[in-house]
Design an enzyme around this catalytic site. Structure first.
Site, PDB file in Angstrom:
ATOM      1  N   GLU A   1     -18.717  21.025  81.436  1.00 52.43           N
ATOM      2  CA  GLU A   1     -19.383  20.992  82.748  1.00 52.43           C
ATOM      3  C   GLU A   1     -20.509  19.976  82.758  1.00 52.43           C
ATOM      4  OE1 GLU A   1     -22.669  21.839  82.244  1.00 52.43           O
ATOM      5  OE2 GLU A   1     -22.037  22.360  80.210  1.00 52.43           O
TER       6      GLU A   1
ATOM      7  N   GLY B   1     -23.747  19.854  76.215  1.00 48.21           N
ATOM      8  CA  GLY B   1     -22.843  20.215  77.306  1.00 48.21           C
ATOM      9  C   GLY B   1     -21.763  19.182  77.465  1.00 48.21           C
ATOM     10  N   GLU B   2     -21.272  19.015  78.677  1.00 49.55           N
ATOM     11  CA  GLU B   2     -20.221  18.079  79.074  1.00 49.55           C
ATOM     12  C   GLU B   2     -18.942  18.194  78.240  1.00 49.55           C
ATOM     13  OE1 GLU B   2     -21.384  13.739  77.072  1.00 49.55           O
ATOM     14  OE2 GLU B   2     -22.628  14.449  78.735  1.00 49.55           O
ATOM     15  N   GLY B   3     -18.736  19.351  77.601  1.00 53.65           N
ATOM     16  CA  GLY B   3     -17.525  19.566  76.819  1.00 53.65           C
ATOM     17  C   GLY B   3     -17.568  18.991  75.430  1.00 53.65           C
TER      18      GLY B   3
END
Length: 335
Positions: free
Chosen positions: A162, A302-304
């Site tokens: 995300e 974050g961001e996978g």
């Protein structure tokens, strides 16, 4: 899968969605125990291979096609000063993902995942949950359906992540509402909040809990969550319908999926958590979910990113499972 039409229908999906193939799991375990190593010597790698066997329905699982989905959203709670960076950064980072300049791009490339970034109405943030529900049921269902539609049903594994300025506050609010405890026990610095910023996050969550607490899991998602959290839930369910295992990223992604666990723990049976985030609430959340992360690298981007890194470990587990010789094949005595 069939589009979601009512949040109240989500818990019942646990009764109808596919489950792991126990015959395949048993066969994979038997293979592990016949490979040229002491049983259990590869530790978690063996568990991961058996997990994949159950969901792929074969004792020789593989990953030919990996998909990574990053959902991005903006949040009305930022009106409470919970974010050290402006909301414009969400769209700027989406552009960076699309240009190939972020960490997730590099990790997907090296670990063999096709990356897709989906921006969810960035010019229309959710409402400030201190004053109103963040999303209506219709908005929540729309985001869930968009998440579900993004899943490639031909993939062998799905990596989820995300992006959204303010969403560490969202994650802490969801975790506190679903699993109890004080807001302070779930809140961390996120992208770099100072003590005053952390205090604002705690105050906002306490207000949100007083206003929206005591609801069911999916109603809590609507009241306190965001579009990217709802999209993650939709993608998790669509992957389950297609028997695709999922690797969740860190605190924010796990907190989103925790809404499904709170609805029925069986809904996350096909999910791994890629890493233990350095965000302090994540370990508490992992304990509540009964999840052991694949990695512990002190990441909090974050961001996978942690999930994509864990994909490399999963590929390694399957390479050993499928490529090693058995004692019989190698002519090695077992006694």
């Amino acid at each position: 899968m069939t589009p979601f039409t009512q949040l109240s229908d989500i818990p019942a999906l646990a009764q109808s969605l596919p489950v792991a193939d126990q015959v395949a799991r048993d066969a994979a375990l038997a293979r592990q125990n016949s490979l040229t190593k002491p049983p259990g010597a590869l530790g978690r790698l063996e568990e991961l291979a058996i997990f994949m066997a159950g969901w792929q329905g074969t004792d020789r699982p593989g990953i030919d096609q990996a998909q990574a989905l990053i959902f991005a959203g903006n949040h009305g709670i930022c009106a409470q000063g919970v974010n050290p960076f402006p909301q414009a950064v969400t769209a700027q980072m989406v552009a960076n993902f699309q240009a190939g300049g972020a960490a997730i791009n590099q990790l997907c490339q090296i670990n063999g995942a096709a990356l897709q970034v989906i921006a969810l109405d960035l010019d229309n943030p959710t409402k400030d949950f201190t004053t109103a529900p963040a999303m209506s049921e219709a908005e929540t269902l729309d985001a869930m359906n968009r998440g579900a539609a993004a899943v490639d049903t031909g993939a062998d594994i799905l990596v989820l992540g995300e992006m959204g300025i303010g969403n560490s506050t969202i994650a802490a609010a969801l975790a506190a509402a679903l699993f109890g405890g004080s807001a302070a026990e779930w809140v961390g610095p996120g992208t770099g909040s100072d003590p005053a910023g952390i205090g604002r996050k705690i105050a906002a969550i306490e207000t949100g809990l007083r206003r929206h607490g005591g609801q069911g899991a999916m109603a809590t998602l609507a009241a306190l969550g965001g579009r990217e959290q709802a999209a993650i839930c939709g993608a998790v369910l669509a992957a389950r319908a297609a028997r695709i295992p999922v690797i969740l990223d860190g605190f924010i992604c796990t907190a989103a999926a925790a809404c499904l666990h709170a609805a029925d723990p069986r809904l996350l049976a096909h999910c791994l958590v890629g890493h233990a985030s350095a965000e302090p609430g994540h370990r508490r959340l992992l304990a509540a979910l009964g999840q052991t992360p694949v990695l512990e690298f002190d990441m909090r981007l974050g961001e996978g990113s942690g999930a994509a890194l864990a994909l490399g470990i999963l590929r390694s587990a399957l390479a050993c499972h499928n490529g090693m010789a058995t004692f019989g094949e190698a002519g090695v005595s077992e006694a």
